[in-house]
Motif scaffolding. Sequence first.
Motif, mmCIF file in Angstrom:
data_model
loop_
_atom_site.group_PDB
_atom_site.id
_atom_site.type_symbol
_atom_site.label_atom_id
_atom_site.label_comp_id
_atom_site.label_asym_id
_atom_site.label_seq_id
_atom_site.Cartn_x
_atom_site.Cartn_y
_atom_site.Cartn_z
ATOM 1 N N GLU A 46 0.824 -1.202 0.000
ATOM 2 C CA GLU A 46 0.000 0.000 0.000
ATOM 3 C C GLU A 46 0.856 1.249 0.000
ATOM 4 O O GLU A 46 1.964 1.275 0.558
ATOM 5 N N LEU A 47 0.316 2.292 -0.607
ATOM 6 C CA LEU A 47 0.999 3.574 -0.665
ATOM 7 C C LEU A 47 0.925 4.258 0.694
ATOM 8 O O LEU A 47 -0.153 4.354 1.278
ATOM 9 N N VAL A 48 2.064 4.765 1.156
ATOM 10 C CA VAL A 48 2.131 5.452 2.446
ATOM 11 C C VAL A 48 2.220 6.958 2.251
ATOM 12 O O VAL A 48 1.484 7.726 2.875
ATOM 13 N N ALA A 49 3.142 7.398 1.388
ATOM 14 C CA ALA A 49 3.358 8.833 1.215
ATOM 15 C C ALA A 49 4.060 9.089 -0.108
ATOM 16 O O ALA A 49 4.805 8.232 -0.594
ATOM 17 N N THR A 50 3.805 10.261 -0.684
ATOM 18 C CA THR A 50 4.467 10.652 -1.920
ATOM 19 C C THR A 50 4.954 12.093 -1.808
ATOM 20 O O THR A 50 4.414 12.884 -1.025
ATOM 21 N N ILE A 51 5.938 12.427 -2.640
ATOM 22 C CA ILE A 51 6.453 13.796 -2.683
ATOM 23 C C ILE A 51 6.925 14.072 -4.106
ATOM 24 O O ILE A 51 7.435 13.180 -4.787
ATOM 25 N N THR A 52 6.709 15.304 -4.563
ATOM 26 C CA THR A 52 7.097 15.635 -5.934
ATOM 27 C C THR A 52 8.622 15.724 -6.074
ATOM 28 O O THR A 52 9.347 15.696 -5.090
ATOM 29 N N ASN A 53 9.068 15.875 -7.293
ATOM 30 C CA ASN A 53 10.500 15.884 -7.551
ATOM 31 C C ASN A 53 11.206 17.058 -6.870
ATOM 32 O O ASN A 53 12.374 16.956 -6.487
ATOM 33 N N TYR A 54 10.482 18.171 -6.695
ATOM 34 C CA TYR A 54 11.092 19.347 -6.077
ATOM 35 C C TYR A 54 10.814 19.430 -4.575
ATOM 36 O O TYR A 54 11.221 20.379 -3.909
ATOM 37 N N GLY A 55 10.129 18.456 -4.036
ATOM 38 C CA GLY A 55 9.898 18.411 -2.597
ATOM 39 C C GLY A 55 8.583 19.000 -2.139
ATOM 40 O O GLY A 55 8.354 19.140 -0.932
ATOM 41 N N GLY A 56 7.703 19.295 -3.065
ATOM 42 C CA GLY A 56 6.429 19.877 -2.676
ATOM 43 C C GLY A 56 5.295 18.856 -2.670
ATOM 44 O O GLY A 56 5.473 17.677 -2.978
ATOM 45 N N SER A 57 4.125 19.360 -2.276
ATOM 46 C CA SER A 57 2.868 18.595 -2.363
ATOM 47 C C SER A 57 2.940 17.197 -1.766
ATOM 48 O O SER A 57 2.555 16.211 -2.416
ATOM 49 N N PRO A 58 3.415 17.035 -0.551
ATOM 50 C CA PRO A 58 3.395 15.696 0.043
ATOM 51 C C PRO A 58 1.963 15.210 0.250
ATOM 52 O O PRO A 58 1.077 15.999 0.582
ATOM 53 N N ASN A 59 1.756 13.925 0.029
ATOM 54 C CA ASN A 59 0.459 13.303 0.250
ATOM 55 C C ASN A 59 0.645 12.057 1.089
ATOM 56 O O ASN A 59 1.660 11.371 0.972
ATOM 57 N N TYR A 60 -0.355 11.766 1.911
ATOM 58 C CA TYR A 60 -0.255 10.666 2.855
ATOM 59 C C TYR A 60 -1.504 9.805 2.842
ATOM 60 O O TYR A 60 -2.613 10.298 2.610
ATOM 61 N N ALA A 61 -1.302 8.538 3.128
ATOM 62 C CA ALA A 61 -2.435 7.667 3.394
ATOM 63 C C ALA A 61 -3.113 8.137 4.668
ATOM 64 O O ALA A 61 -2.458 8.638 5.595
ATOM 65 N N ASP A 62 -4.421 7.974 4.732
ATOM 66 C CA ASP A 62 -5.162 8.414 5.917
ATOM 67 C C ASP A 62 -4.636 7.761 7.190
ATOM 68 O O ASP A 62 -4.640 8.374 8.260
ATOM 69 N N SER A 63 -4.163 6.537 7.066
ATOM 70 C CA SER A 63 -3.721 5.783 8.239
ATOM 71 C C SER A 63 -2.454 6.361 8.882
ATOM 72 O O SER A 63 -2.147 6.048 10.036
#
Length: 116
Positions: A46-63
Motif C-alpha cells: 500500500e501507498l504510504v506517502a508521496t512527494i514531488t520531484n522538487y519536494g512539494g505537495s506531500p500526500n499521505y495515506a489516511d492511516s
Amino acid sequence: QVQLVESGGGLVQPGGSLRLSCAASGFTFSTYAMSWYRQAPGKERELVATITNYGGSPNYADSVKGRFTISRDNAKNTVYLQMNSTKPEDTAVYYCKANRLGRFYWGQGTQVTVSS
C-alpha cells in the motif's frame, strides 16, 4: 545501474519514532517523484506517502496522516520517512519507489516492527 537502498528500519516500541532513508543512484533523482510504500504479511502493498520531484505537495495515506512525514534532499539523492507515534499496525516492510513519466524503480525494502 539504478539503485534505491532503504535503511533505518528496526524494532520500535508503540509510540516511538523511526526515520527511514532511501539513497538513490544511477538516475537523475531530482527529476523523479518519490514514494514510500509498505507491505504487511498477508496484505497487499500500500501507498504510504508521496512527494514531488522538487519536494512539494506531500500526500499521505489516511492511516499515517499527522504521524508520518516524507521529505527529500536532492543534493544527497535521498528521500526520508519520519515515523512518529508508531502503532503495531505500522509493522511492515517499507519500500521506496521512484517514478517519472511511467518509468519507475523500487528499493529492496526495510523491515519495521512496532512491538513492545
